[in-house]
Design an enzyme around this catalytic site. Structure first.
Site, PDB file in Angstrom:
ATOM      1  N   TYR A  96       0.885  -1.057  -0.307  1.00 39.26           N
ATOM      2  CA  TYR A  96       0.530   0.096  -0.278  1.00 39.26           C
ATOM      3  C   TYR A  96       0.879   1.349  -0.101  1.00 39.26           C
ATOM      4  CZ  TYR A  96      -2.577  -3.981   2.854  1.00 39.26           C
ATOM      5  OH  TYR A  96      -2.942  -4.960   2.973  1.00 39.26           O
ATOM      6  N   ARG A  97       0.619   2.384  -1.054  1.00 41.50           N
ATOM      7  CA  ARG A  97       1.609   2.935  -0.657  1.00 41.50           C
ATOM      8  C   ARG A  97       1.775   3.865  -0.021  1.00 41.50           C
ATOM      9  NH1 ARG A  97      -2.270   5.765  -4.835  1.00 41.50           N
ATOM     10  NH2 ARG A  97      -3.530   7.202  -3.526  1.00 41.50           N
TER      11      ARG A  97
ATOM     12  N   TRP B 229      -4.320   1.875   2.807  1.00 39.80           N
ATOM     13  CA  TRP B 229      -4.492   0.641   1.827  1.00 39.80           C
ATOM     14  C   TRP B 229      -6.341   1.195   2.231  1.00 39.80           C
ATOM     15  CZ3 TRP B 229      -2.144  -0.890   7.059  1.00 39.80           C
ATOM     16  CH2 TRP B 229      -2.569   0.009   8.522  1.00 39.80           C
TER      17      TRP B 229
ATOM     18  N   ASP C 178      -1.945   7.894 -11.082  1.00 40.31           N
ATOM     19  CA  ASP C 178      -1.703   6.162 -10.069  1.00 40.31           C
ATOM     20  C   ASP C 178      -1.695   5.311 -11.240  1.00 40.31           C
ATOM     21  OD1 ASP C 178      -3.517   4.149  -8.273  1.00 40.31           O
ATOM     22  OD2 ASP C 178      -3.894   5.808  -7.605  1.00 40.31           O
TER      23      ASP C 178
HETATM   24  C1  LIG Z   1       3.013  -1.178  -7.425  1.00 42.40           C
HETATM   25  C2  LIG Z   1       2.178  -1.308  -6.796  1.00 42.40           C
HETATM   26  C3  LIG Z   1       1.411  -0.763  -5.827  1.00 42.40           C
HETATM   27  C4  LIG Z   1       0.043  -0.842  -4.961  1.00 42.40           C
HETATM   28  N1  LIG Z   1      -0.412  -0.058  -4.375  1.00 42.40           N
HETATM   29  C5  LIG Z   1      -1.525   0.443  -3.390  1.00 42.40           C
HETATM   30  C6  LIG Z   1      -2.903   0.581  -2.670  1.00 42.40           C
HETATM   31  O1  LIG Z   1      -1.533   1.833  -2.045  1.00 42.40           O
HETATM   32  N2  LIG Z   1      -3.539   0.895  -1.955  1.00 42.40           N
HETATM   33  C7  LIG Z   1      -3.316  -0.693  -2.037  1.00 42.40           C
HETATM   34  O2  LIG Z   1      -4.862  -0.521  -1.499  1.00 42.40           O
HETATM   35  N3  LIG Z   1      -2.980  -1.809  -3.166  1.00 42.40           N
HETATM   36  C8  LIG Z   1      -2.047  -0.966  -3.606  1.00 42.40           C
HETATM   37  N4  LIG Z   1      -1.818  -2.647  -4.678  1.00 42.40           N
HETATM   38  C9  LIG Z   1      -2.422  -3.073  -4.475  1.00 42.40           C
HETATM   39  C10 LIG Z   1      -2.446  -4.561  -2.916  1.00 42.40           C
HETATM   40  O3  LIG Z   1      -0.882  -4.779  -2.913  1.00 42.40           O
HETATM   41  C11 LIG Z   1      -3.142  -5.273  -3.895  1.00 42.40           C
HETATM   42  O4  LIG Z   1      -4.143  -5.738  -3.758  1.00 42.40           O
HETATM   43  C12 LIG Z   1      -2.363  -7.099  -2.771  1.00 42.40           C
HETATM   44  O5  LIG Z   1      -3.052  -7.911  -2.948  1.00 42.40           O
HETATM   45  C13 LIG Z   1      -2.998  -6.220  -1.369  1.00 42.40           C
HETATM   46  O6  LIG Z   1      -2.905  -7.620  -0.408  1.00 42.40           O
HETATM   47  P1  LIG Z   1      -3.885  -7.951   1.101  1.00 42.40           P
HETATM   48  O7  LIG Z   1      -4.944  -8.773   0.465  1.00 42.40           O
HETATM   49  O8  LIG Z   1      -2.455  -8.610   2.187  1.00 42.40           O
HETATM   50  O9  LIG Z   1      -4.263  -6.483   1.593  1.00 42.40           O
HETATM   51  C14 LIG Z   1      -0.336  -2.034  -5.231  1.00 42.40           C
HETATM   52  C15 LIG Z   1      -0.029  -2.756  -5.873  1.00 42.40           C
HETATM   53  C16 LIG Z   1       1.351  -2.804  -6.715  1.00 42.40           C
HETATM   54  C17 LIG Z   1       2.208  -3.654  -7.702  1.00 42.40           C
END
Ligand SMILES: Cc1cc2nc3c(=O)[nH]c(=O)nc-3n(C[C@H](O)[C@H](O)[C@H](O)COP(=O)(O)O)c2cc1C
Ligand SMILES: [Mn+2]
Length: 501
Positions: free
Chosen positions: A193-194, A207, A302
């Site tokens: 999550y950025r 998140w 984004d």
């Molecule tokens: C480069 C990159 C940046 C991301 N940024 C975000 C973000 O800012 N917020 C978010 O909710 N998901 C973001 N994601 C997607 C999540 O990392 C992805 O949905 C992940 O499966 C979430 O894990 P979780 O199910 O454990 O929450 C990003 C993915 C990538 C590859």
């Protein structure tokens, strides 16, 4: 094969001619984005880039910055220590289909997998390279590590964090592995999550509402407890990939990383929060999220290709930064596709295809084309057996984890290559009667989707581009697809080969 550090991975990329070094100073404000964007748009994803002298407001950073390290099929496989992603998909399939071995060969294979699964479990260690330097921020709990430097002056402002796009609200950490724990079950989660830098010791925590970090947060808020959070940057890229993988809630990303790299992840306790993190990380940002505290986050250029507007998100307060002495700062940029994250998403689809196929054996292949930035478009091919089977697959996918966001699902027959967008569009155009072959449903939308009238909810469309069966009410003869006679192809191959020599 596991990498002992992010630097080792970078060295492996360089050895394989997959890395370009940029020795001149380049600004973390927009310039690195422009160079990286051109590289990511090069055929096949270009090369990884190592900026040796990223500058922060004109001053050269103490840390080099690596970007696009996973931005091609080959580099993504290398990041996971594999010759190809398909190898891991095959292992997943074997495990899912594990049954008593019928012969010695199979028994050996299963035994080897058993060992690999054992390796998936993390090891707890008392120290690690991520603690070569410790910087604590609160004066109250002064370090007892007199052997290590403890410069309070060090902060987020020392990291070469990118300002990615002109209208971004600030600098954003773009490749963070965010470690949290469910306060009720103790289950761990690692998500990417950025994080927007607000000041030297405070960031946003982006998140989105559907993600596991947000769910953990909600549990802490309900209890009125401060939420410990630890963020790792760098380390073995298998962990970074695992943080992005769309695992079901409750499935531990650290186990997945261990399984992928066939070596336990070493976990070490944090200095100021009650969490454990991979000991091989380049940087560890320790801190907490205070229940109820929200702050506008964004705008941010984004992965949708648009700026995401300001929105309220939780705030992360740092209590310590620990790091390697020779740390490398990992970054990516997102924007108009294709970008590096396309290759990360594609690897997830490949690796989890066996899981989808276990639920839906008729699925042959699946692809998320780059233009759809993950959630907007899914191509899936099936071996159709009975009427309206395509709709079963659409509804099934809309019910599975993050596939719920899929705005358009296009189902084709098994003889269509879903990785070839032009082939899928050809089938879609040729094989559908738009009204008859489409369906609309209501489902949660990706938080970043700006098109729906209301955030986080919208309509999704499924299109059945398979051949229609008599049982589906189609009574005419379905025409036959053109195909050249194989004998002719062979003869022509021979003629052309001969005429070229
Ligand atoms: C480069 C990159 C940046 C991301 N940024 C975000 C973000 O800012 N917020 C978010 O909710 N998901 C973001 N994601 C997607 C999540 O990392 C992805 O949905 C992940 O499966 C979430 O894990 P979780 O199910 O454990 O929450 C990003 C993915 C990538 C590859
Ligand atoms: Mn998760």
């Amino acid at each position: 094969m596991a990498y002992g550090s992010f630097s080792q991975f970078i060295a492996a990329l360089e050895k394989s001619d997959e890395l370009k070094r940029i020795r001149l100073p380049v600004a973390t404000e927009l310039e690195i984005t422009e160079i990286a964007d051109r590289e990511m748009k090069a055929p096949g994803g270009g090369k990884a880039l190592l900026f040796e002298k990223p500058t922060i407001d004109g001053r050269v950073s103490d840390f080099p910055l690596a970007i696009n390290t996973m931005g091609s099929q080959r580099r993504m496989a290398m990041a996971l220590g594999l010759p190809s992603i398909d190898e891991l998909a095959h292992e997943m399939q074997l495990i899912l289909k594990a049954k008593p071995p019928t012969g010695l060969r199979e028994a050996w294979t299963l035994l080897r997998q058993g060992i690999d699964l054992l390796h998936a479990r993390p090891r707890h260690v008392s120290d690690g390279p991520c603690k070569e330097v410790v910087h604590r921020f609160s004066a109250s709990d002064k370090s007892d590590r007199s052997d290590r430097s403890d410069e309070a002056a060090f902060s987020l402002e020392n990291l070469p964090v990118l300002k990615c796009w002109p209208k971004d609200g600030g600098r954003f950490i773009t490749l963070p592995n965010v470690h949290t724990r469910d306060p009720e079950t103790g289950e761990r989660n690692v998500g990417m999550y950025r994080m927007q830098i607000y000041d030297a010791q405070t960031t946003g925590m982006h998140w989105q509402v559907h993600k596991v970090g947000a769910r953990h947060g909600k549990r802490y808020y309900e209890r009125g407890e401060r939420m410990p959070v630890a963020v790792t940057l760098g380390g073995d890229p298998a962990m970074t990939f695992a943080a992005t993988a769309p695992l079901p809630d409750g499935l531990d990303e650290v186990l997945l990383a261990g399984f992928i790299r066939k070596k336990s992840v070493d976990l070490v306790k944090c200095e100021t929060v009650d969490l454990e993190v991979p000991a091989d990380a380049d940087f560890v940002l320790e801190g907490y999220v205070q229940p109820g505290e929200m702050r506008p986050e964004g705008p941010f250029g984004d992965h949708t290709g648009f700026y995401t507007a300001l929105d309220d998100y939780p705030v992360f307060h740092l209590t310590a930064i620990t790091r390697r002495k020779e740390a490398v700062y990992p970054a990516t940029i997102v924007g108009i596709p294709p970008m590096e994250d396309f290759y990360m998403g594609s690897a997830s689809v490949r690796i989890f295809l066996p899981v989808f196929r276990m639920n839906f054996p008729e699925i042959v292949d699946m692809a998320l084309p780059a233009e759809g930035v993950f959630h907007n478009m899914v191509f899936v091919s099936i071996r159709k057996q009975y009427p309206w089977q395509a709709y079963k697959i659409m509804h099934g996918l809309w019910g599975m984890g993050q596939m719920m966001f899929s705005k358009y699902i296009i189902v084709v027959d098994d003889d269509c290559d879903v990785h070839n967008t032009s082939e899928v569009l050809f089938r879609l155009c040729a094989n559908t009667d738009p009204q008859r072959d489409s369906t609309f449903v209501k489902n949660p939308s990706d938080a970043l989707d700006h098109a729906p009238t209301f955030p986080n909810m919208g309509s999704h469309m499924g299109m059945d581009a398979t051949r229609k069966l008599a049982g589906e009410g189609y009574t005419r003869q379905w025409p036959e697809l053109l195909k050249m006679d194989p004998a002719v192809k062979e003869r022509v191959d021979a003629i052309l080969a001969a005429s070229c020599t």
